[in-house]
Design a protein around this motif. Structure first.
Motif, PDB file in Angstrom:
ATOM      1  N   THR A 191     -34.480  99.605  55.653  1.00 25.75           N
ATOM      2  CA  THR A 191     -33.303 100.238  56.223  1.00 25.75           C
ATOM      3  C   THR A 191     -33.297 101.770  55.669  1.00 25.75           C
ATOM      4  OG1 THR A 191     -32.023 100.148  53.787  1.00 25.75           O
ATOM      5  CG2 THR A 191     -31.952  98.245  55.227  1.00 25.75           C
ATOM      6  N   ASN A 192     -34.604 102.202  55.230  1.00 25.21           N
ATOM      7  CA  ASN A 192     -34.501 103.690  54.932  1.00 25.21           C
ATOM      8  C   ASN A 192     -35.731 104.446  55.789  1.00 25.21           C
ATOM      9  OD1 ASN A 192     -32.725 104.035  52.877  1.00 25.21           O
ATOM     10  ND2 ASN A 192     -33.901 102.702  51.583  1.00 25.21           N
ATOM     11  N   GLY A 193     -35.907 103.728  56.910  1.00 25.44           N
ATOM     12  CA  GLY A 193     -36.935 104.186  57.756  1.00 25.44           C
ATOM     13  C   GLY A 193     -38.476 103.987  57.224  1.00 25.44           C
ATOM     14  N   GLY A 194     -38.535 103.025  56.186  1.00 29.87           N
ATOM     15  CA  GLY A 194     -39.914 102.576  55.589  1.00 29.87           C
ATOM     16  C   GLY A 194     -40.203 103.396  54.536  1.00 29.87           C
ATOM     17  N   VAL A 195     -39.231 104.537  54.110  1.00 27.20           N
ATOM     18  CA  VAL A 195     -39.454 105.520  52.953  1.00 27.20           C
ATOM     19  C   VAL A 195     -38.853 105.230  51.714  1.00 27.20           C
ATOM     20  CG1 VAL A 195     -40.062 107.432  54.465  1.00 27.20           C
ATOM     21  CG2 VAL A 195     -37.480 106.897  53.427  1.00 27.20           C
ATOM     22  N   ALA A 196     -39.112 105.621  50.727  1.00 29.67           N
ATOM     23  CA  ALA A 196     -38.365 105.015  49.339  1.00 29.67           C
ATOM     24  C   ALA A 196     -37.131 105.111  49.613  1.00 29.67           C
ATOM     25  CB  ALA A 196     -39.189 105.871  48.187  1.00 29.67           C
ATOM     26  N   PRO A 197     -36.352 104.099  48.933  1.00 32.85           N
ATOM     27  CA  PRO A 197     -35.131 104.123  48.929  1.00 32.85           C
ATOM     28  C   PRO A 197     -34.334 105.158  48.516  1.00 32.85           C
ATOM     29  CG  PRO A 197     -35.746 101.923  48.135  1.00 32.85           C
ATOM     30  CD  PRO A 197     -37.086 103.115  48.094  1.00 32.85           C
ATOM     31  N   HIS A 198     -33.269 105.785  49.208  1.00 35.32           N
ATOM     32  CA  HIS A 198     -32.511 106.810  48.694  1.00 35.32           C
ATOM     33  C   HIS A 198     -31.149 106.603  49.684  1.00 35.32           C
ATOM     34  CE1 HIS A 198     -34.326 107.437  52.942  1.00 35.32           C
ATOM     35  NE2 HIS A 198     -33.248 107.992  53.274  1.00 35.32           N
ATOM     36  N   ILE A 199     -30.288 107.637  49.501  1.00 35.14           N
ATOM     37  CA  ILE A 199     -29.057 107.665  50.160  1.00 35.14           C
ATOM     38  C   ILE A 199     -28.842 108.994  51.072  1.00 35.14           C
ATOM     39  CG2 ILE A 199     -27.978 109.347  48.170  1.00 35.14           C
ATOM     40  CD1 ILE A 199     -25.451 108.293  49.117  1.00 35.14           C
ATOM     41  N   HIS A 200     -28.349 108.625  52.312  1.00 35.74           N
ATOM     42  CA  HIS A 200     -28.289 109.557  53.252  1.00 35.74           C
ATOM     43  C   HIS A 200     -26.889 109.900  53.386  1.00 35.74           C
ATOM     44  CE1 HIS A 200     -28.666 111.465  57.446  1.00 35.74           C
ATOM     45  NE2 HIS A 200     -27.442 110.855  57.550  1.00 35.74           N
ATOM     46  N   PHE A 201     -26.648 111.381  53.015  1.00 40.11           N
ATOM     47  CA  PHE A 201     -25.157 111.703  52.750  1.00 40.11           C
ATOM     48  C   PHE A 201     -24.688 112.736  53.826  1.00 40.11           C
ATOM     49  CE2 PHE A 201     -22.447 114.752  50.434  1.00 40.11           C
ATOM     50  CZ  PHE A 201     -21.444 113.979  50.391  1.00 40.11           C
ATOM     51  N   GLU A 202     -23.770 112.573  54.601  1.00 38.64           N
ATOM     52  CA  GLU A 202     -23.089 113.418  55.597  1.00 38.64           C
ATOM     53  C   GLU A 202     -21.854 114.096  55.128  1.00 38.64           C
ATOM     54  OE1 GLU A 202     -22.967 111.525  59.484  1.00 38.64           O
ATOM     55  OE2 GLU A 202     -25.262 110.900  59.237  1.00 38.64           O
ATOM     56  N   VAL A 203     -21.695 115.080  55.872  1.00 40.09           N
ATOM     57  CA  VAL A 203     -20.225 116.036  55.758  1.00 40.09           C
ATOM     58  C   VAL A 203     -19.702 116.237  56.850  1.00 40.09           C
ATOM     59  CG1 VAL A 203     -19.132 117.895  54.947  1.00 40.09           C
ATOM     60  CG2 VAL A 203     -20.754 116.758  53.295  1.00 40.09           C
ATOM     61  N   HIS A 204     -18.691 115.929  57.529  1.00 38.80           N
ATOM     62  CA  HIS A 204     -17.994 116.404  58.803  1.00 38.80           C
ATOM     63  C   HIS A 204     -16.663 117.196  58.369  1.00 38.80           C
ATOM     64  CE1 HIS A 204     -20.301 113.234  61.255  1.00 38.80           C
ATOM     65  NE2 HIS A 204     -20.328 112.798  60.047  1.00 38.80           N
ATOM     66  N   PRO A 205     -16.450 118.476  58.800  1.00 39.40           N
ATOM     67  CA  PRO A 205     -15.660 119.332  58.359  1.00 39.40           C
ATOM     68  C   PRO A 205     -14.140 118.614  58.704  1.00 39.40           C
ATOM     69  CG  PRO A 205     -17.074 120.559  59.594  1.00 39.40           C
ATOM     70  CD  PRO A 205     -17.649 119.069  59.759  1.00 39.40           C
ATOM     71  N   THR A 206     -13.973 117.711  59.742  1.00 44.60           N
ATOM     72  CA  THR A 206     -12.734 117.171  59.873  1.00 44.60           C
ATOM     73  C   THR A 206     -12.979 115.728  59.837  1.00 44.60           C
ATOM     74  OG1 THR A 206     -12.949 117.424  62.382  1.00 44.60           O
ATOM     75  CG2 THR A 206     -11.729 119.119  60.947  1.00 44.60           C
ATOM     76  N   VAL A 207     -12.724 114.950  60.877  1.00 43.09           N
ATOM     77  CA  VAL A 207     -13.085 113.550  61.069  1.00 43.09           C
ATOM     78  C   VAL A 207     -14.382 113.074  61.525  1.00 43.09           C
ATOM     79  CG1 VAL A 207     -10.604 113.194  61.730  1.00 43.09           C
ATOM     80  CG2 VAL A 207     -12.232 113.274  63.455  1.00 43.09           C
ATOM     81  N   TRP A 208     -14.723 111.983  61.295  1.00 46.59           N
ATOM     82  CA  TRP A 208     -16.066 111.639  61.538  1.00 46.59           C
ATOM     83  C   TRP A 208     -16.246 111.733  63.033  1.00 46.59           C
ATOM     84  CZ3 TRP A 208     -18.689 108.148  64.804  1.00 46.59           C
ATOM     85  CH2 TRP A 208     -19.864 108.074  64.615  1.00 46.59           C
ATOM     86  N   ALA A 209     -17.237 112.362  63.556  1.00 43.12           N
ATOM     87  CA  ALA A 209     -17.619 112.370  65.045  1.00 43.12           C
ATOM     88  C   ALA A 209     -19.156 112.713  65.268  1.00 43.12           C
ATOM     89  CB  ALA A 209     -16.866 113.362  65.568  1.00 43.12           C
ATOM     90  N   GLN A 210     -19.704 111.982  65.988  1.00 46.86           N
ATOM     91  CA  GLN A 210     -21.248 112.272  66.611  1.00 46.86           C
ATOM     92  C   GLN A 210     -21.410 113.848  66.576  1.00 46.86           C
ATOM     93  OE1 GLN A 210     -23.001 109.571  66.286  1.00 46.86           O
ATOM     94  NE2 GLN A 210     -24.727 110.644  66.459  1.00 46.86           N
ATOM     95  N   SER A 211     -22.573 113.907  65.774  1.00 49.22           N
ATOM     96  CA  SER A 211     -23.028 115.594  66.076  1.00 49.22           C
ATOM     97  C   SER A 211     -22.092 116.785  65.494  1.00 49.22           C
ATOM     98  CB  SER A 211     -23.564 115.685  67.236  1.00 49.22           C
ATOM     99  OG  SER A 211     -24.501 115.043  67.755  1.00 49.22           O
TER     100      SER A 211
END
Length: 455
Positions: A111-131
């Motif tokens: 689930t991590n693209g085959g790399v070591a387990p980690h967290i992918h963390f994102e920030v959206h200034p308002t609501v969640w939206a693609q890009s």
């Protein structure tokens, strides 16, 4: 004041940043540890509501593996955060607090693209939206580690404070050696028994400079007024300095007696913080379950669950416990006594241990009935506004900053001192571009008047 925490525990590092990566754009920041972080806890960066939870494309599945998305209202700092490659421990629609555990990193590398387990963390200034993501690293600047106490300016800690409540049963305990964040000291047991160690306890505790309060045990078979006199006697002997909790836990107490005792204490000039009780006891009081105000205003709940036993800081069940969400009357708990078996330095028996979610200044205000000074609130507001605009400029405008700086330079000249080629004003200073345009406008207006005068 809205708080912000790292989504991982201390020791984790940035393993992949925001921006171009592998021929595409990495729209978040990855955090982990050398060798992988499978099973490591994941925490909410700000308070908010879970709006997505479970399986998600690119983050794994089936549920509960996948992602968690939290929407943050303005009071919690605004925006939306995403936590990917994790196994969720919260549910859709659940309210979570800043620094609360919400899941754990998925140990499955697929689930991590085959790399070591980690967290992918994102920030959206308002609501969640693609890009719509911004770089999380500047957004997290100054965030605390959720597994460590956070220092606030001027001393004290930000996060969850752990404290003790004591009586003559702890005679001989050196409170200053415990390292606790606060202490609550008994004044009396009804009208017939004054706590003879209270003065010694408060004298010791005041040496720490940390918050304290008192509690008075209410008994159902003794006159309310004489019980209030007993509480006032010890309160005065201790020098006051803080409010008192009403201890409501003895069989036979009625709702009417709780209100009467509150009023009797207030008539004697004592600040009544609120009531201490077990949830099921408070709900079953004869006369019906009181409101929080009937007990003084605040709620201190006693609930031991599995009755944790061990070093008093290590056995706290955590901010994500459902006890914090369970209302007594019309109010959720302000304080939680989670065990009577806490182990403290220099004492072989168990001690009552309590948790408070907030800052030392906030707890002191709760215990004394005061508010944080206005100038401190004003400076906090200024700091928050400054940080908001700094984060916005560095995070959201990022790549355009150089262009903005060039526009500023063209308008103001090098070092803001104007351009020599545009001429000088009456003070001999170089004109800026704006000054030059204004001068041209006036010249044109004067020229127009001269032309019109010759017609």
């Amino acid at each position: 004041m809205a708080r912000r925490f790292m989504p991982v525990r201390s020791g984790a590092v940035l393993t992949s940043g925001f921006g171009p990566r592998w021929g595409s754009v990495h729209r978040g920041a990855d955090y982990g540890r050398d060798g992988g972080s499978g099973g490591d806890p994941v925490f909410a960066a700000q308070g908010g509501t879970v709006v997505h939870a479970g399986a998600a494309s690119g983050f794994g599945g089936p549920d509960p593996a996948g992602w968690v998305v939290i929407d943050h209202p303005t009071a919690d700092g605004s925006g939306t955060t995403v936590y990917g490659h994790i196994i969720r421990e919260v549910t859709l629609g659940q309210r979570v607090e800043a620094g609360q555990r919400i899941g754990r990193i998925n140990p499955d590398s697929s689930t991590n693209g085959g790399v070591a387990p980690h967290i992918h963390f994102e920030v959206h200034p308002t609501v969640w939206a693609q890009s719509s993501q911004v770089d999380p690293v500047p957004w997290l600047a100054g965030a605390g580690w959720p597994d460590q106490p956070q220092q606030q300016e001027g001393g004290g800690t930000v996060g969850t404070l752990i404290g003790l409540d004591v009586s003559e049963w702890q005679d001989g305990l050196d409170l200053t050696a415990t390292g606790a964040d606060f202490c609550i000291i008994r004044t009396n047991y009804g009208s017939a028994h004054l706590d003879w160690v209270a003065v010694s306890h408060i004298t010791d505790w005041r040496r720490t400079g940390k918050p304290y309060a008192y509690y008075s045990w209410l008994r159902p078979n003794q006159p309310i007024e004489t019980q209030a006199d007993a509480a006032k006697t010890i309160w005065d002997a201790c020098g006051g300095g803080a409010g008192v909790w009403i201890d409501v836990e003895e069989e036979g107490i009625t709702r009417t007696q709780v209100v009467a005792f509150r009023d009797a204490l207030r008539r004697r000039g004592m600040y009544v913080i609120g009531a201490y009780s077990r949830a099921n006891f408070w709900e079953a009081l004869p006369g019906g379950e009181p409101s929080a105000e009937e007990g003084g205003g605040k709620i201190w709940v006693s609930h031991y669950g599995s009755r944790p036993d061990g070093p008093y800081r290590d056995i706290y069940p955590g901010d994500s416990s459902s006890i914090w969400l369970y209302p007594l009357g019309d109010r959720r708990p302000d304080l939680w006594q989670f065990t009577d078996l806490g182990r403290v330095p220099g004492w072989v028996k168990g001690v009552d241990v309590n948790a408070y979610r907030g800052t030392e200044d906030e707890l002191r205000a709760l215990f004394t009935g005061t508010t944080i000074r206005k100038e401190e609130l004003d400076m906090n507001a200024v700091d928050r506004i400054t940080k908001y605009f700094t984060d916005f400029i560095t995070g959201y405008l990022g790549p355009q900053i150089d262009a903005l700086q060039e526009v500023w330079r063209q308008l103001r000249g090098p070092q803001g001192e104007g351009w020599p080629q545009l001429g000088k004003n009456e003070k001999g200073q170089n004109l800026t571009l704006v000054d030059a345009i204004a001068a041209i406008r006036h010249d044109i207006a004067d020229l127009r008047k001269e032309i019109e005068g010759k017609k």
